[in-house]
Design a protein around this motif. Structure first.
Motif, mmCIF file in Angstrom:
data_model
loop_
_atom_site.group_PDB
_atom_site.id
_atom_site.type_symbol
_atom_site.label_atom_id
_atom_site.label_comp_id
_atom_site.label_asym_id
_atom_site.label_seq_id
_atom_site.Cartn_x
_atom_site.Cartn_y
_atom_site.Cartn_z
ATOM 1 N N ASN A 86 -52.233 -44.946 3.253
ATOM 2 C CA ASN A 86 -53.093 -43.825 3.591
ATOM 3 C C ASN A 86 -53.098 -43.546 5.091
ATOM 4 N N ASN A 87 -52.756 -44.553 5.861
ATOM 5 C CA ASN A 87 -52.784 -44.436 7.314
ATOM 6 C C ASN A 87 -51.352 -44.566 7.838
ATOM 7 N N TYR A 88 -50.833 -43.483 8.389
ATOM 8 C CA TYR A 88 -49.450 -43.515 8.869
ATOM 9 C C TYR A 88 -49.231 -42.376 9.855
ATOM 10 N N TYR A 89 -48.045 -42.343 10.434
ATOM 11 C CA TYR A 89 -47.693 -41.348 11.435
ATOM 12 C C TYR A 89 -46.341 -40.754 11.049
ATOM 13 N N LEU A 90 -46.179 -39.488 11.362
ATOM 14 C CA LEU A 90 -44.921 -38.795 11.085
ATOM 15 C C LEU A 90 -44.392 -38.172 12.366
ATOM 16 N N PHE A 91 -43.086 -38.143 12.489
ATOM 17 C CA PHE A 91 -42.458 -37.656 13.708
ATOM 18 C C PHE A 91 -41.255 -36.771 13.358
ATOM 19 N N TRP A 92 -40.987 -35.839 14.236
ATOM 20 C CA TRP A 92 -39.697 -35.157 14.274
ATOM 21 C C TRP A 92 -39.042 -35.498 15.604
ATOM 22 N N TYR A 93 -37.801 -35.980 15.503
ATOM 23 C CA TYR A 93 -36.989 -36.258 16.678
ATOM 24 C C TYR A 93 -35.786 -35.335 16.661
ATOM 25 N N LYS A 94 -35.316 -35.000 17.860
ATOM 26 C CA LYS A 94 -34.139 -34.162 18.040
ATOM 27 C C LYS A 94 -33.057 -35.007 18.700
ATOM 28 N N GLN A 95 -31.822 -34.917 18.200
ATOM 29 C CA GLN A 95 -30.719 -35.667 18.778
ATOM 30 C C GLN A 95 -29.563 -34.719 19.062
ATOM 31 N N PRO A 96 -29.442 -34.287 20.320
ATOM 32 C CA PRO A 96 -28.319 -33.417 20.701
ATOM 33 C C PRO A 96 -27.009 -34.198 20.673
ATOM 34 N N PRO A 97 -25.885 -33.527 20.888
ATOM 35 C CA PRO A 97 -24.589 -34.236 20.907
ATOM 36 C C PRO A 97 -24.546 -35.388 21.904
ATOM 37 N N SER A 98 -25.337 -35.319 22.962
ATOM 38 C CA SER A 98 -25.396 -36.425 23.919
ATOM 39 C C SER A 98 -25.999 -37.679 23.305
ATOM 40 N N ARG A 99 -26.585 -37.519 22.114
ATOM 41 C CA ARG A 99 -27.181 -38.544 21.241
ATOM 42 C C ARG A 99 -28.479 -39.166 21.745
ATOM 43 N N GLN A 100 -29.050 -38.682 22.857
ATOM 44 C CA GLN A 100 -30.365 -39.154 23.266
ATOM 45 C C GLN A 100 -31.399 -38.630 22.283
ATOM 46 N N MET A 101 -32.112 -39.503 21.644
ATOM 47 C CA MET A 101 -33.136 -39.146 20.663
ATOM 48 C C MET A 101 -34.398 -38.724 21.422
ATOM 49 N N ILE A 102 -34.820 -37.491 21.192
ATOM 50 C CA ILE A 102 -35.948 -36.928 21.940
ATOM 51 C C ILE A 102 -37.067 -36.577 20.976
#
Lengths: 116, 116
Positions: free
Chosen positions: A30-46
């Protein structure tokens, strides 16, 4: 164990238009967190945006907003006024708020291409 | 200070060689995570440290994988007797998360390992 599913391997959108990326997840918690990450071709996860499950209000961050439907276990990302720099792989991720660790469980990703 | 840094950015190893991948987390972050990302897939959890303690290593695929964080800051992921299936991008992330507080994970640029 939690699972995260992104059913759209690829999507494309014209510059300045709006696009929605889908994500569903499965958990008994019941208690959790959700995220969206973006990973450009440089592959740094943002980090794009974060949502706490206990919050009813959908998170927004400038042109990015989510539609969090807890009962349906759905967490979609809406990108408004798409820009060429939004072209990237987008990952939906789940983090437990109840187990002792705080690892992220990722979906398979959606490759978004913004066309000029 | 600056974000999470990883070195080397690229590593080519012959099958059977040992490799060591380094991660410098954001200063002051107590939690450090390692993930493995195969081509075209989402990252998968390998291991987790809180300060110098390795609290979860359930994601390490075999006993050839070893991670350490002896002083609670820099971490090293070591892979012994590398195999072709070890070829992947290895991502490091850090956060302020504790057992109670769940914070966002910030990622480094990753190390692309290619085993020939």
């Amino acid at each position: 164990a939690q699972t995260v599913t992104q059913s759209q391997p690829e999507m494309s959108v014209q510059e300045a238009e709006t696009v929605t990326l889908s994500c569903t997840y499965d958990t008994s918690e019941n208690n959790y967190y959700l995220f969206w990450y973006k990973q450009p071709p440089s592959r740094q996860m943002i980090l794009v945006i974060r949502q706490e499950a206990y919050k009813q209000q959908n998170a927004t961050e400038n042109r990015f907003s989510v539609n969090f439907q807890k009962a349906a276990k759905s967490f979609s990302l809406k990108i408004s006024d798409s820009q060429l720099g939004d072209t990237a792989m987008y990952f939906c991720a789940f983090m437990s708020g109840e187990t002792s660790g705080s690892r992220l469980t990722f979906g398979e990703g959606t490759q978004l291409t913004v066309n000029p | 200070g600056a974000g999470v840094s990883q070195s080397p950015r690229y590593k080519v190893a012959k099958r059977g060689q040992d490799v060591a991948l380094r991660c410098d987390p954001i200063s002051g972050h107590v939690s450090l995570f390692w993930y493995q990302q195969a081509l075209g897939q989402g990252p998968e959890f390998l291991t987790y440290f809180q300060n110098e303690a390795q609290l979860d290593k359930s994601g390490l695929p075999s006993d050839r994988f070893f991670a350490e964080r002896p002083e609670g800051s820099v971490s090293t992921l070591k892979i012994q007797r590398t195999q072709q299936e070890d070829s992947a991008v290895y991502l490091c992330a850090s956060s302020s998360s504790t057992r109670i507080v769940r914070d966002t994970q910030y990622f480094g640029p990753g190390t692309r390992l290619t085993v020939l």
